[in-house]
Design an enzyme around this catalytic site. Structure first.
Site, PDB file in Angstrom:
ATOM      1  N   GLU A 260       0.871  -1.461  -0.091  1.00 63.34           N
ATOM      2  CA  GLU A 260      -0.108   0.072   0.003  1.00 63.34           C
ATOM      3  C   GLU A 260       0.930   1.799  -0.135  1.00 63.34           C
ATOM      4  OE1 GLU A 260      -1.590  -0.782   3.748  1.00 63.34           O
ATOM      5  OE2 GLU A 260      -2.848  -2.339   3.364  1.00 63.34           O
ATOM      6  N   PRO A 261       1.178   1.490  -1.326  1.00 56.79           N
ATOM      7  CA  PRO A 261       2.589   3.230  -0.942  1.00 56.79           C
ATOM      8  C   PRO A 261       1.446   4.078  -0.969  1.00 56.79           C
ATOM      9  CG  PRO A 261       2.971   1.684  -3.548  1.00 56.79           C
ATOM     10  CD  PRO A 261       2.059   0.772  -2.122  1.00 56.79           C
ATOM     11  N   ARG A 299       4.121  19.879   5.825  1.00 58.46           N
ATOM     12  CA  ARG A 299       4.871  19.203   6.692  1.00 58.46           C
ATOM     13  C   ARG A 299       6.260  19.955   7.078  1.00 58.46           C
ATOM     14  NH1 ARG A 299       7.096  15.797   3.543  1.00 58.46           N
ATOM     15  NH2 ARG A 299       7.095  13.953   4.615  1.00 58.46           N
ATOM     16  N   TYR A 303       6.492  17.533  10.753  1.00 61.58           N
ATOM     17  CA  TYR A 303       7.392  16.636  10.690  1.00 61.58           C
ATOM     18  C   TYR A 303       8.349  17.426  10.293  1.00 61.58           C
ATOM     19  CZ  TYR A 303       3.506  14.611   9.267  1.00 61.58           C
ATOM     20  OH  TYR A 303       2.009  13.896   8.781  1.00 61.58           O
ATOM     21  N   CYS A 329      -0.552  33.530  10.867  1.00 62.02           N
ATOM     22  CA  CYS A 329      -0.120  34.318  12.280  1.00 62.02           C
ATOM     23  C   CYS A 329       0.635  32.996  13.834  1.00 62.02           C
ATOM     24  CB  CYS A 329      -1.454  34.704  12.820  1.00 62.02           C
ATOM     25  SG  CYS A 329      -2.691  33.104  13.597  1.00 62.02           S
ATOM     26  N   GLU A 330       1.278  32.372  13.135  1.00 63.57           N
ATOM     27  CA  GLU A 330       2.281  32.049  14.002  1.00 63.57           C
ATOM     28  C   GLU A 330       3.589  31.661  13.078  1.00 63.57           C
ATOM     29  OE1 GLU A 330       1.022  27.934  15.530  1.00 63.57           O
ATOM     30  OE2 GLU A 330      -1.149  28.544  15.201  1.00 63.57           O
ATOM     31  N   TYR A 357       0.624  14.044   0.627  1.00 63.60           N
ATOM     32  CA  TYR A 357       0.218  14.440   2.049  1.00 63.60           C
ATOM     33  C   TYR A 357       0.555  16.344   1.943  1.00 63.60           C
ATOM     34  CZ  TYR A 357       0.703   9.665   3.288  1.00 63.60           C
ATOM     35  OH  TYR A 357       0.821   8.316   3.065  1.00 63.60           O
TER      36      TYR A 357
HETATM   37  N1  LLP Z   1      -0.474   1.965   5.041  1.00 60.31           N
HETATM   38  C1  LLP Z   1      -1.128   2.042   5.651  1.00 60.31           C
HETATM   39  C2  LLP Z   1      -1.945   1.458   6.850  1.00 60.31           C
HETATM   40  C3  LLP Z   1      -0.688   3.617   6.591  1.00 60.31           C
HETATM   41  O1  LLP Z   1      -0.796   4.042   7.811  1.00 60.31           O
HETATM   42  C4  LLP Z   1      -0.017   4.393   5.584  1.00 60.31           C
HETATM   43  C5  LLP Z   1       0.373   6.109   5.691  1.00 60.31           C
HETATM   44  C6  LLP Z   1       0.381   3.873   4.133  1.00 60.31           C
HETATM   45  C7  LLP Z   1       0.199   1.909   3.632  1.00 60.31           C
HETATM   46  C8  LLP Z   1       1.252   4.819   3.149  1.00 60.31           C
HETATM   47  O2  LLP Z   1       2.200   4.880   3.721  1.00 60.31           O
HETATM   48  P1  LLP Z   1       3.089   5.880   2.807  1.00 60.31           P
HETATM   49  O3  LLP Z   1       3.989   5.321   1.645  1.00 60.31           O
HETATM   50  O4  LLP Z   1       2.685   6.809   1.967  1.00 60.31           O
HETATM   51  O5  LLP Z   1       5.066   5.629   3.752  1.00 60.31           O
HETATM   52  N2  LLP Z   1       1.153  12.439   6.483  1.00 60.31           N
HETATM   53  C9  LLP Z   1       2.346  12.295   6.593  1.00 60.31           C
HETATM   54  C10 LLP Z   1       2.842   9.975   6.417  1.00 60.31           C
HETATM   55  C11 LLP Z   1       1.775  10.159   7.319  1.00 60.31           C
HETATM   56  C12 LLP Z   1       1.806   8.726   6.578  1.00 60.31           C
HETATM   57  C13 LLP Z   1       0.065   8.026   7.945  1.00 60.31           C
HETATM   58  N3  LLP Z   1       0.050   6.637   7.035  1.00 60.31           N
HETATM   59  C14 LLP Z   1       3.648  12.225   5.717  1.00 60.31           C
HETATM   60  O6  LLP Z   1       3.262  13.839   5.156  1.00 60.31           O
HETATM   61  O7  LLP Z   1       5.731  12.389   5.783  1.00 60.31           O
END
Ligand code: LLP
Length: 400
Positions: A260-261, A299, A303, A329-330, A357
């Site tokens: 699940e990318p 981001r 993060y 405003c911060e 994201y």
């Molecule tokens: N599968 C599940 C169950 C997940 O919770 C996530 C991401 C993914 C797949 C996909 O992960 P990815 O391949 O995108 O790394 N907002 C954060 C990333 C949070 C990811 C949350 N879950 C950022 O901007 O770095």
């Protein structure tokens, strides 16, 4: 990759702040996964939380991808984009049973991540609706703690040490488990994390007689900083294929492998364009204040993420050091002490790697409108979400 000319053209046509996506790059990323995992029976499910514009979802649907959804609304968007129910996984956490019932009414694959819901699900459906179970493998991985999801203190999944309790629920309710799932975090470069996760899951497969699927989640790293490298997908594909083949030889069992990318598929395809409003010379820093903020790209503030920033209006300008700040405003800093070609008012600054994201985590904080989104497909450039306006902000507000 989109050229500066195309991006400047998009900014001129549609204004800023603006998200621009490159269809070709999404297709390249998808193809590279298929290639890397060619030795195994792998299916890709795009984690659409990264970017849900239905036009983007359609691109991946056409490629043959599946889709991973974390809310019932994401499931609805996936259906709108043309994904069939069998290609949709519903992977929520901390939701009420009702939301699962809505998802089962749509016939999608269900992923359950806690024991009490598994019991409720089993009591309701018995063996009539086989499910996937999310295990927590107790692995610390990922770019930072906020995006680590597989460690022992994480809220996600059922602890891998509670397999016996899962078995008890299966026995009591007859619920059938067709898949096991783990997702340890985002931005994982270390291949051993995936191998270790797989090994732990494989050790539990003997307890699940109806198992056909192992879902290893997402989390592949993409390079954000100029000197960074992402997850070596080819090497990962080889390692996992070796592990699956060895397991098949010793156990006689073969599984379909799901991934699940999110980031990997859409991050590099996305560009975020903003305009420099002001240049402020302070006693110790020079600030570039742009017409955006963490309401549009959270981001860096959330993060401490690094996004490459370039002044695409003045690529030959003298290099100077700036703090690039937003208009919220911060404290709202996109980058500290960053070298850029000299920035003048109205120059367009480009943020790379903004597809995942980016827009998706944007908000209307400070009552500022969310940006527009544009899709570039070959020579064509089209608006796929118009810029918001005051009416959008007032929509839903009840006035006497
Ligand atoms: N599968 C599940 C169950 C997940 O919770 C996530 C991401 C993914 C797949 C996909 O992960 P990815 O391949 O995108 O790394 N907002 C954060 C990333 C949070 C990811 C949350 N879950 C950022 O901007 O770095």
């Amino acid at each position: 990759m989109l050229s500066n000319d195309i991006l400047l053209n998009a900014a001129g046509r549609f204004g800023t702040p603006l998200y621009v996506y490159d269809e070709a790059q999404i297709n390249i990323q998808y193809a590279s996964l298929k290639q890397a995992f060619r030795r195994s029976d792998v299916k890709i499910f795009y984690a659409c939380k990264a970017l849900t514009n239905v036009n983007i979802l359609k691109i991946l649907a056409q490629q043959g991808s599946g889709i991973d959804c974390v809310s019932i609304n994401e499931v609805q968007l996936a259906l709108k984009a043309g994904f069939t129910a069998d290609r949709i996984i519903f992977t929520p956490n901390s939701v009420a049973f009702d939301e699962y019932l809505e998802a089962t009414a749509l016939n999608v694959n269900i992923n359950i991540d806690n024991l009490s819901l598994l019991e409720e699900f089993g009591n309701h459906f018995g063996d009539g609706y086989p499910v996937i179970i999310r295990l927590n493998p107790h692995i610390m991985a990922g770019g930072n703690i906020k995006i680590s999801t597989g460690h022992v203190d994480s809220k996600f999944g059922i602890s891998i040490e509670q397999v016996q309790q899962i078995r008890d629920v299966m026995e009591r309710t007859k619920v059938s488990v067709k898949g096991l799932h783990i997702h340890t975090g985002s931005e994982i470069k270390d291949l051993e994390v995936f191998v270790k996760g797989l090994e732990l899951v494989l050790e539990t497969t003997q307890f699940f007689p109806d198992l056909t699927i192992i879902d290893l989640g997402g989390g592949f790293k993409v390079p954000y900083k100029p000197d960074e490298v992402g997850t070596d997908m080819e090497a990962l594909g080889e390692k996992l294929a070796d592990a699956f083949e060895a397991f098949q030889q010793s156990s006689g069992k073969k599984f379909q492998v799901w991934f699940e990318p999110g980031k990997y598929l859409v991050s590099q395809a996305g560009y975020f364009l903003v305009r420099a409003n002001i240049i402020k010379q302070g006693p110790s820093r020079t600030f570039v204040g742009v017409n955006s903020g963490f309401n549009h790209l959270i981001r860096p503030m959330f993060y401490d993420a690094y996004h490459k920033i370039t002044n695409i209006s003045h690529t030959e300008g003298e290099l100077k050091t700036y703090n690039i700040v937003g208009n919220i405003c911060e404290t709202d800093t996109f980058a500290w002490d960053r070298e850029l070609n000299e920035v003048r008012p109205n120059d367009i600054l480009l943020f790379n790697n903004a597809g995942a994201y980016g827009f998706e985590m944007s908000s209307r904080f400070n009552s500022r409108c969310r940006p527009a989104e544009v899709l570039v497909s070959g020579d064509a450039m089209k608006l796929i979400r118009r810029r918001e306006n005051l009416e959008d902000i007032l929509q839903g507000v009840i006035l006497d």
